[in-house]
Motif scaffolding. Structure first.
Motif, PDB file in Angstrom:
ATOM      1  N   UNK A   9      36.276 -55.484 -21.490  1.00  0.00           N
ATOM      2  CA  UNK A   9      34.886 -55.374 -21.065  1.00  0.00           C
ATOM      3  C   UNK A   9      34.342 -53.994 -21.422  1.00  0.00           C
ATOM      4  N   UNK A  10      33.017 -53.871 -21.370  1.00  0.00           N
ATOM      5  CA  UNK A  10      32.417 -52.558 -21.624  1.00  0.00           C
ATOM      6  C   UNK A  10      32.914 -51.527 -20.612  1.00  0.00           C
ATOM      7  N   UNK A  11      33.093 -51.963 -19.346  1.00  0.00           N
ATOM      8  CA  UNK A  11      33.570 -51.025 -18.321  1.00  0.00           C
ATOM      9  C   UNK A  11      34.975 -50.530 -18.648  1.00  0.00           C
ATOM     10  N   UNK A  12      35.830 -51.435 -19.141  1.00  0.00           N
ATOM     11  CA  UNK A  12      37.199 -51.040 -19.494  1.00  0.00           C
ATOM     12  C   UNK A  12      37.194 -50.093 -20.691  1.00  0.00           C
ATOM     13  N   UNK A  79      38.657 -50.470 -32.797  1.00  0.00           N
ATOM     14  CA  UNK A  79      40.114 -50.593 -32.720  1.00  0.00           C
ATOM     15  C   UNK A  79      40.543 -51.195 -31.388  1.00  0.00           C
ATOM     16  N   UNK A  80      39.927 -50.751 -30.301  1.00  0.00           N
ATOM     17  CA  UNK A  80      40.304 -51.280 -28.990  1.00  0.00           C
ATOM     18  C   UNK A  80      39.942 -52.756 -28.852  1.00  0.00           C
ATOM     19  N   UNK A  81      38.762 -53.150 -29.353  1.00  0.00           N
ATOM     20  CA  UNK A  81      38.323 -54.537 -29.222  1.00  0.00           C
ATOM     21  C   UNK A  81      39.192 -55.471 -30.055  1.00  0.00           C
ATOM     22  N   UNK A  82      39.558 -55.046 -31.258  1.00  0.00           N
ATOM     23  CA  UNK A  82      40.235 -55.966 -32.179  1.00  0.00           C
ATOM     24  C   UNK A  82      41.752 -55.947 -32.070  1.00  0.00           C
ATOM     25  N   UNK A  83      42.334 -54.884 -31.513  1.00  0.00           N
ATOM     26  CA  UNK A  83      43.796 -54.809 -31.438  1.00  0.00           C
ATOM     27  C   UNK A  83      44.322 -54.679 -30.013  1.00  0.00           C
TER      28      UNK A  83
END
Length: 287
Positions: A9-12, A79-83
């Motif tokens: 999530x955006x918050x994370x 990087x965080x979203x895709x991996x």
């Protein structure tokens, strides 16, 4: 086929950006650099659309155009979203394991991931992207033309269909002299005990905080320097000699290099930037 990670999530995502800012503060980084990450966290927290949705529809450029989100923060979010991982945060935590990150790419198993880390060496998807573009990737055993093309395609998707930019002055890497100066500052401060230390998870069963870390800047460039904590450095007992320098300038992906004491030839006993020995520099120094 490997499962794609659950998209944070955006918050994370904002929480991770703030954690990086906290670690930079603890490790003595420049306040302006810390403020940029905190500002990025506030922007992400306030978005009315998920970052994952923006990446899917507009690519990384959809993030770069947002106020307060430059190329570096956009690359981190991609990087965080895709991996599910973020190499830069893992590095500052001392939990980095680049082979794990590369194994998220189809066609890269444990053995090939090990060769990538040892042969180039690289530790992030950004660095792998550069290696795939400049031909370095093709020289790694087990990487044929078909596999290299597949890796490039996956990186283009995961990093938000990036377009590699060029600085207006044409300088895409720091000069050898600049890198040697950062190496000198790091080794001097490490020897004097003037740097914060982290406890790397790899090759450190006792959990001892032994690895000094330096954050410093030179003009538009930001640098992070650490002694090499690779299997090869430990095997050859060079953990106190090989210095890995990560560098970033807004508008360009993060790069890295290794500075070592040359053991052969005309430069024996001198500090050199591995892979750029032929460039030479008047600031080259004895080890």
């Amino acid at each position: 086929m490997r499962d794609r990670p659950v998209q944070p999530s955006n918050a994370a995502l904002a929480a991770r950006l703030r954690e990086l800012a906290d670690l930079l503060t603890q490790q003595g980084a420049d306040g302006f650099r810390v403020a940029a990450w905190r500002r990025g966290a506030e922007i992400v927290d306030g978005l009315d659309r998920p970052v994952a949705e923006i990446l899917a529809q507009q690519g990384r450029d959809g993030l770069v155009i947002l106020p307060g989100i430059g190329y570096g923060i956009a690359a981190a979010l991609a990087e965080m979203v895709t991996t599910g991982h973020w190499a830069q945060l893992d590095r500052l935590r001392g939990t980095g394991e680049p082979g794990r990150l590369f194994r998220t790419i189809p066609g890269i198993g444990p053995e090939l991931a090990r060769r990538l880390c040892e042969g180039l060496p690289i530790e992030s998807l950004e660095a792998l992207e550069i290696a795939a573009s400049d031909g370095s990737l093709d020289r790694v055993a087990g990487i044929g033309p078909r596999r290299a093309q597949m890796i490039r395609a996956v990186l283009a998707e995961r990093l938000g269909r990036p377009r590699l930019r060029q600085r207006r002055d044409g300088q895409e890497h720091p000069s050898v002299g600049l890198l040697l100066d950062v190496d000198r500052e790091y080794r001097q401060k490490a020897a004097a005990g003037a740097l914060r230390t982290i406890a790397p998870r790899r090759f450190n069963p006792a959990g001892r905080a032994w690895l000094p870390i330096l954050h410093t800047g030179r003009g538009p460039w930001q640098f992070t320097a650490l002694f090499s904590n690779t299997a090869l450095a430990h095997e050859l007992q060079r953990t106190g000699d090989w210095v890995v320098i990560y560098y970033h300038c807004d508008g360009l992906p993060e790069g890295q290099c290794t500075v070592v004491t040359e053991t052969r030839g005309a430069l024996a006993g001198r500090r050199v930037v591995r892979g750029r020995e032929a460039e030479g520099d008047t600031l080259a120094q004895s080890a």
